[in-house]
Design an enzyme around this catalytic site. Structure first.
Site: not given
Ligand code: E4P
Length: 213
Positions: A83
């Site tokens: 990522k």
């Molecule tokens: C995506 O890969 C992120 O880990 C995640 O979906 C972020 O979500 P949040 O806005 O609930 O922290």
């Protein structure tokens, strides 16, 4: 549609996997911090639980640093996807990682132009954070719709991984719009299954079954 669990908690990942509906996992630095464990140890254990793409995020903000971290994470298991934040250095890192055969998930996407650039750089996944867009009065689902349309228009192979999913309606709308993947917290995966009429119906069937001679 593929369903990933958005978690670094191996206990809830195991529970979700036992339902037979989990195709992969996404983590982020905040989720890993909650576990109190080192990132590499968490990712290694998740890879033993789930046979599918496992996203692990870099924390460097320069391309060379991202690439260094990505190589270490990718060496943990072939299923690891890196990522990378959607900033200029992130795009540079993605391009270089591809040449090494390392897949990237372009994260923290909040706009269609960002998504277009991520696809051009060759990201395997784009992660639009729809819940966080809704939080600030925007329309996260509209962004999913725009990205799906743009990618279809030009046949980009980047998969749309809808992230920051907060409730079942998000998932249903993403599925209708043609997102390839939704990554969902365990709590929401359980909500997808829950329906009061199922509970009422089951309880009546069990009661009636007792009357069967
Ligand atoms: C995506 O890969 C992120 O880990 C995640 O979906 C972020 O979500 P949040 O806005 O609930 O922290």
């Amino acid at each position: 549609m593929k369903i990933f669990i958005d978690s670094a908690d191996v206990t809830e990942i195991r529970d979700a996997v036992s339902l037979g509906v989990v195709d992969g996992v996404t983590t982020n630095p905040s989720l890993v911090a909650k576990t109190g464990r080192p990132l590499a140890a968490v990712i290694r254990e998740i890879c033993e639980i789930v046979d599918g793409p496992i996203s692990a995020e870099v924390i460097a903000t320069d391309a060379q640093g991202m690439i260094r971290e990505a190589r270490e994470l990718a060496a943990i298991h072939p299923n690891v996807v890196i990522k990378v934040p959607l900033i200029a250095e992130g795009l540079r890192a993605i391009k270089s990682l591809i040449s090494e055969g390392i897949r990237a998930n372009a994260t923290l996407c909040f706009s269609a132009p960002q998504a277009l650039l991520a696809a051009k750089a060759g990201a395997r996944y784009i992660s639009p954070f729809l819940g966080r867009i809704d939080d600030v009065g925007g329309d996260g689902l509209e962004l999913i719709s725009q990205i799906v349309t743009i990618y279809r228009n030009y046949e980009y192979s980047t998969e749309v991984l809808a992230a920051s999913i907060r409730h079942p309606v998000h998932l249903v709308r993403c599925a209708e719009l043609g997102a390839d993947v939704c990554t969902i917290p365990y709590k929401v995966i359980l909500q997808l299954l829950s329906h009061p009429l199922t509970d009422v119906g089951l309880s009546k069937f069990l009661k009636d079954a007792k009357k069967t001679p």
